[in-house]
Structures are given as structure tokens and as C-alpha cells.
Design a protein around this motif. Structure first.
Motif, mmCIF file in Angstrom:
data_model
loop_
_atom_site.group_PDB
_atom_site.id
_atom_site.type_symbol
_atom_site.label_atom_id
_atom_site.label_comp_id
_atom_site.label_asym_id
_atom_site.label_seq_id
_atom_site.Cartn_x
_atom_site.Cartn_y
_atom_site.Cartn_z
ATOM 1 N N GLU A 112 -9.002 -12.891 7.414
ATOM 2 C CA GLU A 112 -7.812 -13.448 6.755
ATOM 3 C C GLU A 112 -6.529 -12.785 7.246
ATOM 4 O O GLU A 112 -5.540 -13.462 7.526
ATOM 5 N N ASP A 113 -6.513 -11.449 7.324
ATOM 6 C CA ASP A 113 -5.296 -10.729 7.696
ATOM 7 C C ASP A 113 -5.702 -9.374 8.285
ATOM 8 O O ASP A 113 -5.812 -8.375 7.566
ATOM 9 N N LYS A 114 -5.912 -9.374 9.587
ATOM 10 C CA LYS A 114 -6.401 -8.172 10.269
ATOM 11 C C LYS A 114 -5.443 -6.997 10.093
ATOM 12 O O LYS A 114 -5.867 -5.864 9.891
ATOM 13 N N ARG A 115 -4.141 -7.253 10.173
ATOM 14 C CA ARG A 115 -3.159 -6.176 10.021
ATOM 15 C C ARG A 115 -3.286 -5.517 8.660
ATOM 16 O O ARG A 115 -3.288 -4.298 8.527
ATOM 17 N N TRP A 116 -3.398 -6.325 7.608
ATOM 18 C CA TRP A 116 -3.533 -5.778 6.260
ATOM 19 C C TRP A 116 -4.850 -5.012 6.132
ATOM 20 O O TRP A 116 -4.881 -3.917 5.572
ATOM 21 N N ALA A 117 -5.940 -5.582 6.630
ATOM 22 C CA ALA A 117 -7.252 -4.937 6.526
ATOM 23 C C ALA A 117 -7.251 -3.589 7.241
ATOM 24 O O ALA A 117 -7.769 -2.603 6.712
ATOM 25 N N GLN A 118 -6.662 -3.525 8.425
ATOM 26 C CA GLN A 118 -6.562 -2.257 9.144
ATOM 27 C C GLN A 118 -5.717 -1.260 8.344
ATOM 28 O O GLN A 118 -6.078 -0.093 8.223
ATOM 29 N N GLY A 119 -4.598 -1.734 7.820
ATOM 30 C CA GLY A 119 -3.732 -0.861 7.023
ATOM 31 C C GLY A 119 -4.409 -0.349 5.772
ATOM 32 O O GLY A 119 -4.237 0.814 5.384
ATOM 33 N N PHE A 120 -5.194 -1.193 5.137
ATOM 34 C CA PHE A 120 -5.924 -0.775 3.937
ATOM 35 C C PHE A 120 -6.942 0.307 4.283
ATOM 36 O O PHE A 120 -7.095 1.287 3.557
ATOM 37 N N MET A 121 -7.606 0.165 5.422
ATOM 38 C CA MET A 121 -8.553 1.197 5.841
ATOM 39 C C MET A 121 -7.830 2.504 6.178
ATOM 40 O O MET A 121 -8.354 3.587 5.923
ATOM 41 N N VAL A 122 -6.627 2.432 6.711
ATOM 42 C CA VAL A 122 -5.840 3.641 6.971
ATOM 43 C C VAL A 122 -5.509 4.333 5.651
ATOM 44 O O VAL A 122 -5.601 5.563 5.543
ATOM 45 N N ILE A 123 -5.130 3.559 4.645
ATOM 46 C CA ILE A 123 -4.864 4.139 3.326
ATOM 47 C C ILE A 123 -6.100 4.877 2.828
ATOM 48 O O ILE A 123 -6.023 6.000 2.325
ATOM 49 N N ILE A 124 -7.262 4.259 2.978
ATOM 50 C CA ILE A 124 -8.507 4.886 2.521
ATOM 51 C C ILE A 124 -8.781 6.174 3.290
ATOM 52 O O ILE A 124 -9.131 7.195 2.696
ATOM 53 N N THR A 125 -8.618 6.151 4.616
ATOM 54 C CA THR A 125 -8.897 7.361 5.391
ATOM 55 C C THR A 125 -7.910 8.476 5.045
ATOM 56 O O THR A 125 -8.301 9.636 4.953
ATOM 57 N N ASP A 126 -6.652 8.135 4.841
ATOM 58 C CA ASP A 126 -5.661 9.140 4.441
ATOM 59 C C ASP A 126 -5.980 9.715 3.058
ATOM 60 O O ASP A 126 -5.883 10.921 2.839
ATOM 61 N N TYR A 127 -6.360 8.842 2.135
ATOM 62 C CA TYR A 127 -6.677 9.297 0.785
ATOM 63 C C TYR A 127 -7.933 10.168 0.787
ATOM 64 O O TYR A 127 -8.015 11.158 0.058
ATOM 65 N N CYS A 128 -8.885 9.827 1.626
ATOM 66 C CA CYS A 128 -10.094 10.641 1.779
ATOM 67 C C CYS A 128 -9.709 12.054 2.199
ATOM 68 O O CYS A 128 -10.205 13.039 1.633
ATOM 69 N N LEU A 129 -8.835 12.178 3.173
ATOM 70 C CA LEU A 129 -8.397 13.483 3.657
ATOM 71 C C LEU A 129 -7.669 14.263 2.559
ATOM 72 O O LEU A 129 -7.897 15.465 2.381
ATOM 73 N N GLN A 130 -6.807 13.588 1.807
ATOM 74 C CA GLN A 130 -6.107 14.258 0.707
ATOM 75 C C GLN A 130 -7.100 14.800 -0.320
ATOM 76 O O GLN A 130 -6.972 15.931 -0.791
ATOM 77 N N GLN A 131 -8.076 13.981 -0.681
ATOM 78 C CA GLN A 131 -9.060 14.410 -1.671
ATOM 79 C C GLN A 131 -9.937 15.536 -1.125
ATOM 80 O O GLN A 131 -10.296 16.459 -1.860
ATOM 81 N N LEU A 132 -10.275 15.483 0.153
ATOM 82 C CA LEU A 132 -11.034 16.553 0.783
ATOM 83 C C LEU A 132 -10.282 17.874 0.672
ATOM 84 O O LEU A 132 -10.866 18.913 0.345
ATOM 85 N N ALA A 133 -8.971 17.839 0.896
ATOM 86 C CA ALA A 133 -8.143 19.046 0.784
ATOM 87 C C ALA A 133 -8.127 19.586 -0.644
ATOM 88 O O ALA A 133 -7.962 20.788 -0.858
ATOM 89 N N LEU A 134 -8.323 18.711 -1.626
ATOM 90 C CA LEU A 134 -8.348 19.119 -3.029
ATOM 91 C C LEU A 134 -9.755 19.493 -3.507
ATOM 92 O O LEU A 134 -9.957 19.786 -4.681
ATOM 93 N N GLY A 135 -10.731 19.415 -2.598
ATOM 94 C CA GLY A 135 -12.098 19.755 -2.958
ATOM 95 C C GLY A 135 -12.850 18.634 -3.646
ATOM 96 O O GLY A 135 -13.831 18.881 -4.347
ATOM 97 N N ARG A 136 -12.394 17.407 -3.447
ATOM 98 C CA ARG A 136 -13.048 16.255 -4.074
ATOM 99 C C ARG A 136 -13.536 15.282 -3.009
ATOM 100 O O ARG A 136 -13.016 15.235 -1.903
ATOM 101 N N ARG A 137 -14.509 14.471 -3.404
ATOM 102 C CA ARG A 137 -15.131 13.527 -2.479
ATOM 103 C C ARG A 137 -14.701 12.095 -2.788
ATOM 104 O O ARG A 137 -14.947 11.587 -3.870
ATOM 105 N N PHE A 138 -14.058 11.479 -1.828
ATOM 106 C CA PHE A 138 -13.664 10.074 -1.911
ATOM 107 C C PHE A 138 -13.955 9.453 -0.560
ATOM 108 O O PHE A 138 -13.620 10.014 0.483
ATOM 109 N N TYR A 139 -14.587 8.290 -0.583
ATOM 110 C CA TYR A 139 -14.770 7.529 0.642
ATOM 111 C C TYR A 139 -15.026 6.080 0.299
ATOM 112 O O TYR A 139 -15.144 5.725 -0.871
ATOM 113 N N ALA A 140 -15.058 5.246 1.326
ATOM 114 C CA ALA A 140 -15.305 3.817 1.127
ATOM 115 C C ALA A 140 -16.586 3.426 1.843
ATOM 116 O O ALA A 140 -16.908 3.951 2.910
ATOM 117 N N ILE A 141 -17.299 2.504 1.225
ATOM 118 C CA ILE A 141 -18.449 1.879 1.858
ATOM 119 C C ILE A 141 -18.066 0.437 2.154
ATOM 120 O O ILE A 141 -17.649 -0.299 1.259
#
Length: 167
Positions: A112-141
Motif C-alpha cells: 500500500e505505501d512502501k515509504r510509510w512501511a519502511q518508516g514505521f519499521m525505522v520507528i520500531i528499530t529506534d524504539y528497540c534501541l532506546q528500550q535496550l538502553a533502558l534495560g527493557r526488551r521491545f521488538y516487533a514480529i
């Protein structure tokens, strides 16, 4: 506090967070096994089903993220503003276990919207890194429907040499 006490590469969370920057891709047929594993390891899940496209998911995220309370207006289903979504992308990630964002039929969003889908995955990867720095586990399947998925092998984000950091 360490996010993991050991790097056991047989665990899907270790693979997703450490090796794949917060994105774990699975074949849809193995979804029940993964859900069982998540439950057994005290993970909470946020289910986002893209079967009907991006708009219903954006609307659902508006509710889950308490958008109205955060920003004073409702997140509209047709919004594709990734900067705004990133600003409001905040979850209570449990200290025990973690939080998994389950992206069902994400291939539909990709088509439907490759640009949005790629951007959403970037948000997830960035948020994963932030949570990792805080000692928490977040990821997407991301569930895919086989080896011919249009998502597989696609670039999500590029890492560039950063600008100088100043104090």
C-alpha cells in the motif's frame, strides 16, 4: 541492569533485539509457536493487523498511544505523518519479559505505501534501541507468507556517520 544476562542465540528475543535491530520475521505458519514462546517468557503483545491496510492500524495506534491525551487531537486514520507517529510512540514496556509489537499481514502495508512501511519499521528499530538502553526488551514480529514475501531483503534504514557531538 542488563537486558539479557547471557546472549543465548537460540532465543528469538536475543536474535531480534541484538542481531536484527528489533525486527523478527517469521513465517505465518509458525505464529502459534511464537505466541506460546512469548507467553511462556512473560512477554506482552501489541497486535497490529494490517490485513485491511494501514489506516485501521493508525487509528488503533491513536487509541493505544492515548493520542488525544498526549497531543490534544485525535490521530486520523489517513495520517501518514511518521514524524508525528514517532513523537507519540511510547509504551509501558514491562521490566519482566518485555513487549512485542506483532505486525500481522505487514506485507499489505508494504504494498500500500512502501515509504510509510519502511518508516514505521525505522520507528520500531529506534524504539528497540532506546528500550535496550533502558534495560527493557521491545521488538516487533513481522509475519510473512513465505519466502516470496516482497519485504524480505528490503532495506529499512541506513546508518550514517553522525555529526560531531558537542557538550
Amino acid at each position: 541492569m542488563a537486558t539479557f544476562t547471557q546472549l543465548d542465540w537460540t532465543r528469538p528475543d536475543v536474535h531480534a533485539i541484538v542481531n536484527s535491530h528489533g525486527l523478527l520475521v517469521i513465517d505465518a505458519t509458525s505464529a502459534p509457536d511464537h505466541r506460546s514462546w512469548l507467553s511462556n517468557h512473560r512477554y506482552e503483545t501489541l497486535d497490529l493487523d494490517f490485513k485491511q491496510g494501514i489506516s485501521p492500524v493508525v487509528e488503533h495506534l491513536g487509541h493505544v498511544l492515548h493520542w488525544q491525551n498526549q497531543f490534544g487531537y485525535a490521530l486520523q486514520p489517513d495520517s501518514r505523518n511518521l514524524d508525528a507517529l514517532w513523537d507519540g510512540f511510547e509504551f509501558e514496556v514491562p521490566v519482566e519479559g518485555g513487549l512485542v509489537c506483532w505486525l500481522a499481514d505487514f506485507e499489505t502495508a508494504w504494498v500500500e505505501d512502501k515509504r510509510w512501511a519502511q518508516g514505521f519499521m525505522v520507528i520500531i528499530t529506534d524504539y528497540c534501541l532506546q528500550q535496550l538502553a533502558l534495560g527493557r526488551r521491545f521488538y516487533a514480529i513481522l509475519t510473512v507468507s513465505g519466502a516470496e514475501s516482497p519485504i524480505l531483503g528490503q532495506r529499512v534504514a541506513d546508518i550514517a556517520v553522525p555529526h560531531p557531538y558537542s557538550m
